[in-house]
Design an enzyme around this catalytic site. Structure first.
Site, short mmCIF file in Angstrom:
data_model
loop_
_atom_site.label_atom_id
_atom_site.label_comp_id
_atom_site.label_asym_id
_atom_site.label_seq_id
_atom_site.Cartn_x
_atom_site.Cartn_y
_atom_site.Cartn_z
N CYS A 87 32.06 61.55 79.26
CA CYS A 87 30.77 61.79 79.90
C CYS A 87 30.09 62.89 79.11
O CYS A 87 30.62 64.01 79.02
CB CYS A 87 30.94 62.20 81.36
N CYS A 202 25.29 58.88 75.78
CA CYS A 202 25.73 58.68 77.17
C CYS A 202 26.73 57.55 77.14
O CYS A 202 26.50 56.53 76.48
CB CYS A 202 24.55 58.34 78.07
#
Length: 258
Positions: A87, A202
């Site tokens: 993440c 991302c």
């Protein structure tokens, strides 16, 4: 690989679950193993209760640090010797996680991606960054790439909205052609603005955009982090020191889409 020294990988996951599963799949596929026993021991804590990282960065949500730290410590207590977080936005809290687990390396996805960008030939003068608004706002990619002399182009307000909506769509399980088309157009806009490569900053984005979609190199953060975890799992942790450009390029190889 059976005779190599190996360390247990701990995955601070759940941000989101599909991105965590994608990371693990890439780690397994990228491991040079012929048998089950030659793979790395991997512990995954898919803690979906970790608060939204972008909301916290923008001051409109709770601080995720306590749960990130709790997850990291739980993995270490279970035997993890190297930690990774698939993440990007969670890396805004990386320093506090590292302080909570002294002696256990926590890999930095921005540093890994920046090293991979510097290994591209020719080295891009600038790259385009597709990421959450929180990741863009933190400027961690700007710093990591800037240390290597690489500039960063980010989407305008409309483009950022497209990127954020695409990330939200993937989190909701939509990886269909419409969302793929929107994120591809956002990436192509950055290429037209002068980006010589595009960073997928991302871990939801590699599920809807890959190297075959653009005319420039695509730096897939999930793939790069998985390969870094493999490298460190087989005992090659460098405590953040720079590795040679040739070794980075050799370890990265072509980024594959799964």
């Amino acid at each position: 690989m059976s005779g190599a020294a190996r360390r247990t990988i701990g995955v601070i996951g759940g941000m989101g679950p599909l991105a965590t599963a994608d990371f693990y799949l890439r780690l397994v596929r990228g491991t040079p193993a012929a048998t089950d026993q030659e793979h790395l021991h991997v512990l995954i804590d898919s803690n979906v209760e970790i608060p939204d990282r972008t909301a916290a960065i923008e001051g409109r949500g709770p601080d995720p640090t306590p749960m990130l730290v709790e997850t990291a410590r739980r993995l270490v207590a279970a035997g993890a010797e190297v930690l990774v977080m698939p993440c990007n936005s969670a890396h805004a809290f990386l320093d506090r996680i590292r302080r909570a687990v002294p002696g256990v390396p926590v890999l930095d996805i921005m540093e890994e991606v920046a090293a991979a960008a510097a290994a591209v030939r020719p080295v891009p003068a600038s790259v385009g960054l597709l990421a959450t608004a929180g990741t863009v706002r933190q400027g961690l990619y700007h710093a990591a790439l800037g240390r290597r002399g690489i500039g960063v182009l980010v989407p305008d307000a409309m483009g950022q909205r497209v990127a954020s909506e695409a990330i939200a769509s993937v989190k909701a399980g939509d990886i269909g052609p419409e969302v793929r088309g929107r994120i591809r157009e956002a990436a192509e806009t950055l290429v037209r603005a002068g980006a010589a490569a595009v960073v997928l900053g991302c871990t939801e984005l590699p599920l809807i955009l890959g190297p075959g979609d653009l005319a420039v190199p695509v730096l897939d953060g999930t793939e790069i982090l998985a390969r870094a975890a493999i490298r460190e799992g087989f005992g090659e942790y460098h405590s953040g020191r720079e590795r040679s450009q040739s070794s980075i390029g050799a370890s990265l190889g072509p980024v594959r889409r799964h």
